[in-house]
Design an enzyme around this catalytic site. Structure first.
Site, mmCIF file in Angstrom:
data_model
loop_
_atom_site.group_PDB
_atom_site.id
_atom_site.type_symbol
_atom_site.label_atom_id
_atom_site.label_comp_id
_atom_site.label_asym_id
_atom_site.label_seq_id
_atom_site.Cartn_x
_atom_site.Cartn_y
_atom_site.Cartn_z
ATOM 1 N N CYS A 21 0.821 -1.222 0.000
ATOM 2 C CA CYS A 21 0.000 0.000 0.000
ATOM 3 C C CYS A 21 0.853 1.268 0.000
ATOM 4 O O CYS A 21 0.373 2.338 -0.352
ATOM 5 C CB CYS A 21 -0.975 -0.012 1.166
ATOM 6 S SG CYS A 21 -0.194 -0.362 2.725
ATOM 7 N N ASN A 22 2.109 1.146 0.372
ATOM 8 C CA ASN A 22 2.944 2.347 0.419
ATOM 9 C C ASN A 22 4.053 2.396 -0.611
ATOM 10 O O ASN A 22 4.811 3.356 -0.648
ATOM 11 C CB ASN A 22 3.558 2.495 1.813
ATOM 12 C CG ASN A 22 2.559 3.089 2.782
ATOM 13 O OD1 ASN A 22 1.862 4.039 2.436
ATOM 14 N ND2 ASN A 22 2.447 2.513 3.955
ATOM 15 N N SER A 77 10.150 2.028 5.655
ATOM 16 C CA SER A 77 8.684 2.022 5.667
ATOM 17 C C SER A 77 8.121 3.318 6.228
ATOM 18 O O SER A 77 8.831 4.063 6.914
ATOM 19 C CB SER A 77 8.179 0.859 6.526
ATOM 20 O OG SER A 77 8.600 -0.348 5.967
ATOM 21 N N GLN A 123 5.501 -6.177 8.542
ATOM 22 C CA GLN A 123 4.813 -6.857 7.435
ATOM 23 C C GLN A 123 5.640 -6.840 6.150
ATOM 24 O O GLN A 123 5.544 -7.735 5.329
ATOM 25 C CB GLN A 123 3.481 -6.173 7.154
ATOM 26 C CG GLN A 123 2.425 -6.468 8.200
ATOM 27 C CD GLN A 123 1.105 -5.818 7.852
ATOM 28 O OE1 GLN A 123 1.063 -4.774 7.207
ATOM 29 N NE2 GLN A 123 0.036 -6.436 8.272
ATOM 30 N N GLN A 142 6.172 -9.373 2.683
ATOM 31 C CA GLN A 142 5.778 -8.913 1.344
ATOM 32 C C GLN A 142 6.955 -9.001 0.364
ATOM 33 O O GLN A 142 6.781 -9.351 -0.797
ATOM 34 C CB GLN A 142 5.247 -7.477 1.430
ATOM 35 C CG GLN A 142 3.880 -7.408 2.114
ATOM 36 C CD GLN A 142 3.535 -6.011 2.616
ATOM 37 O OE1 GLN A 142 4.402 -5.201 2.905
ATOM 38 N NE2 GLN A 142 2.249 -5.737 2.735
ATOM 39 N N ALA A 169 -17.767 -0.102 14.590
ATOM 40 C CA ALA A 169 -17.168 -1.147 13.747
ATOM 41 C C ALA A 169 -16.488 -0.554 12.514
ATOM 42 O O ALA A 169 -16.356 -1.200 11.486
ATOM 43 C CB ALA A 169 -18.244 -2.152 13.326
ATOM 44 N N GLY A 170 -16.043 0.703 12.657
ATOM 45 C CA GLY A 170 -15.303 1.336 11.557
ATOM 46 C C GLY A 170 -13.876 0.801 11.491
ATOM 47 O O GLY A 170 -13.546 -0.189 12.141
ATOM 48 N N GLU A 171 -13.040 1.519 10.727
ATOM 49 C CA GLU A 171 -11.673 1.040 10.501
ATOM 50 C C GLU A 171 -10.881 0.938 11.821
ATOM 51 O O GLU A 171 -10.225 -0.061 12.097
ATOM 52 C CB GLU A 171 -10.966 2.003 9.540
ATOM 53 C CG GLU A 171 -9.723 1.399 8.916
ATOM 54 C CD GLU A 171 -9.032 2.395 7.993
ATOM 55 O OE1 GLU A 171 -7.821 2.299 7.853
ATOM 56 O OE2 GLU A 171 -9.723 3.266 7.423
#
Lengths: 429, 274
Positions: A48-49, A106, A113, A117, A187-189
């Site tokens: 994602c980055n 990062s 993570q 990856q 229950a959001g992010e």
């Protein structure tokens, strides 16, 4: 070494552009054949980055533009320009790969993570037969760098997100989380992240309360939890040891009186209340009640900032590891010259032996010739034994590169050896 | 034998000082090497201390309980021993410095002032009295350790409540563990005090014909014992949690100390030997 790399990441471009060129696993598989025009072997990393391409050029020269163009043509976006990419060459590219794998490049320093990856990206290349031995060695060493960084430093330690910091505080209050019950409001992010952290820490029972019951059900399924009605959550508050609230409500959801009532029902048993919503969901006055541990974004951010600083303090140690592994890798890489030199040297001596044997072949009977042949084979073997062993040792350990290079050059000059081209084709010039 | 006693008398404060320093260093720096070695150092210290106490008993022909400074040495040993057992049982190693400091202090005072005591009253040569004193001291060590953990609990509690996430937050175990350690020490202390009281009741009529159950020291000790008993019962039936347990432990400890000071210094009692 004609290794080349391009990278679009959080340092070079805004999020929308990084999102635009992000490649899924299937897309990487689809994209790699188009890279084979430029690269003999390579790896595509996309998270994602960052999206990065590394590989060995088919032709000499260090032109990264064709790689950038091929990525842009595969994922067209008007906003992306060549300036949004960093370019890396040769040992700079190796160092960058090691930095990425160690997590120091990062967005959140020490992100654990990324190592997985990077490994996964190389596996895709291997599956597509797009990886050579040098590239394999680079990524094996990168994995080693990542593991050493985790093991030998504290670069990955401490909570660096608010939701994880909340869990860290919970762990400082309760010891056996498996016997505790937690309520996640929202229950959001953020709520989801907190619920997942609680599940990962082994909290005994997780309950979700959300205005939209479907979202609550979806999250509860993900964390093997239960749901309660949002309207009645205050009546159930006393049943929970941990409450984490992360809704977008503009008013307090839980008041001082609600918590006072819950504490009475709990007979003073400690409760942890984490308000990670902005604006806050829970009346901060509750922190004044005995055995109520209330924390909001501001207080949790103190932990996050402290831990980020601690990780930054570890950067020099990780950079030392990268440097050590760079020295080791290039030691190995440069010693690749040794193997063809050994072959050439042995062929040279064998040719001389055969030539001399040919000269006496007709002057001796078959039995004597056989004895001379054996004797000369043993003699050549004994003469070349020590130099062969020594050179192999250098090649295998990948150390003393200066000595290896000097010895190889002297050997070649002394015997006027010419490299056998096929022996070095593995090495990327 | 006398030489060994003299050498150990000098060596023990040094050993406790070393153990305390290593535990303290580990609290601040948390190194793998010190994390393992500190337990070994404490074990060696305890081994030499046990040898020292036995040697004194053999050399002077009486249990080492005949003067305040011998008692101090036993207190030092019993605190360190109780902590050592607690550390072995729980494997929580981060709090030793706060406990062993007391052992170091008691042993230092003992080593500086202890004298050779060959001649003592006959009543102090009794082995049952030795057992009574040792169990009482171990009991008091238990409640002392309980109070130390209680204090650590209160410090961490305040740190968490006021958003101070520094060294104390990072190094101490969780509040729940500190509460458990405090409670377990309290229970151990209570059980050993019970043993001391029972032995005392058995031995008392034989040793002191003029004894009285209304003696201030007996009454004080009994009140402390009963208070701890009530506290433990309340915790077990689920009426005391977290901070309340700790406050109970701290008040109990203060009350116990006060009771000892008052009955030893001010009140007139048959239960005084020095």
């Amino acid at each position: 070494m004609n290794l080349i790399g391009i990278s679009i990441n959080h340092k070079t471009s805004p999020l929308e552009l990084r999102e635009a060129v992000h490649l899924t696993r299937d897309e990487i598989v689809e994209f790699i054949p188009s890279l084979k025009k430029y690269l003999s072997d390579g790896v595509v990393i996309s998270t994602c980055n960052r999206t990065e391409i590394f590989g060995f050029l088919q032709l000499h020269g260090f032109d990264a533009v064709p790689l950038i163009d091929s990525l842009i043509s595969f994922k067209p976006n008007l906003g992306i320009k060549t300036e949004h990419f960093s370019k890396y060459f040769s040992c700079g590219a190796v160092k960058h790969i090691f930095s990425v794998a160690s997590g120091i490049d990062s967005l959140i320093i020490g992100d654990s993570q990324i190592l997985g990856q990077v490994k996964e990206s190389f596996e895709i290349s291997e599956d597509l037969d797009f990886s050579g031995s040098v590239l394999r060695r680079i990524f094996e060493t990168a994995a080693k760098v990542g593991k050493r960084a985790i093991k030998e430093t504290t670069i990955g330690e401490g909570a660096v997100t608010v939701s994880y910091a909340a869990v860290q505080v919970v762990e400082k209050i309760f010891s056996s989380l498996d016997k505790k019950s937690a309520l996640v409001i929202g229950a959001g992010e953020t709520g989801e992240l907190a619920a997942v952290h609680l599940r990962d820490k082994g909290v005994g029972k997780i309950t979700i309360a959300n205005r939209t019951i479907e979202r609550a059900a979806k999250l509860s399924e993900k964390v093997n939890g239960e749901i309660i009605s949002f309207q009645f959550l205050n009546e159930q508050l006393h049943n929970f040891d941990i409450v984490i609230s992360a809704t977008s409500s503009s008013n307090f959801i839980v008041s001082l009186k609600d918590v006072q009532t819950a504490m009475k029902k709990r007979r003073g048993s400690p409760i942890v209340i984490m308000d990670i919503a902005v604006p806050r969901d829970i009346d901060p006055e509750v922190k004044k009640i005995d055995n109520v541990f209330y924390h909001d974004m501001d207080s949790l951010k103190i932990i996050v900032d402290q831990n980020l600083q601690k990780r930054k303090d570890q950067l020099p140690y990780v950079e030392n590891i990268i440097m050590e592994e760079m020295i080791s890798f290039f030691g190995w890489y440069n010693s690749l010259d040794v193997v063809p030199t050994i072959k050439t040297m042995r062929s040279f001596f064998e040719e001389i032996r055969q030539d001399e044997l040919e000269k006496i072949k007709h002057k001796l009977n078959e039995e004597d010739f056989s004895k001379v042949e054996d004797m000369t084979r043993r003699m050549i073997g004994r003469l070349l034994h020590n130099p062969t062993i020594k050179l192999r040792e250098y090649a295998e350990t990948g150390s003393n590169i200066k000595e290896v290079t000097n010895n190889t050059v002297i050997l070649k000059e002394l015997f006027n050896l010419i490299d056998n081209k096929s022996s070095v084709e593995e090495k990327k010039i | 034998m006398l030489d060994s006693i003299k050498i150990l008398n000098l060596l023990l404060p040094f050993l406790y000082g070393t153990a305390f320093s290593v535990y303290l260093f580990d609290f601040f720096h948390e190194k793998k090497s010190t994390n393992n070695s500190k337990r070994v150092i404490l074990f060696v210290t305890l081994f030499f201390h046990a040898f020292y106490l036995v040697a004194r008993m053999i050399e002077y022909n009486h249990p080492p309980i005949t003067n305040k400074f011998e008692i101090f040495s036993i207190i030092a040993c019993s605190i360190a021993f109780s902590y050592f057992i607690l550390e072995l049982l729980t494997d929580i190693r981060g709090t030793g410095a706060f406990i062993i400091f007391f052992s170091f202090l008691f042993q230092l005072v003992s080593s500086l002032f202890v004298a050779d005591t060959y001649i003592v009253p006959d009543v102090l040569r009794n082995n049952l009295l030795g057992l009574h004193v040792v169990s009482a001291l171990l009991g008091y060590s238990g409640i002392t350790i309980s109070a130390v953990y209680g204090l650590l609990f209160m410090i961490l509690y305040k740190n968490i409540k006021t958003n101070k996430f520094g060294l104390v937050f990072n190094r101490l175990p969780s509040l729940e563990i500190l509460e458990k350690l405090s409670f377990y020490s309290m229970v151990i202390g209570f059980v050993l005090l019970t043993v001391a009281i029972v032995i005392g009741i058995i031995w008392l009529p034989a040793a002191f014909p003029n004894y009285s159950y209304a003696d201030p020291k007996l009454v004080g000790t009994f009140i402390v014992w009963a208070a701890y008993g009530v506290g433990i019962a309340m915790k077990l039936i689920g009426n005391l949690y977290g901070k309340k347990v700790i406050i109970f432990s701290l008040i109990g400890f203060l009350f116990g100390i006060m009771s000892l000071i008052v009955t030893n210094s001010l009140a007139k009692t048959f239960h005084s030997f020095y």
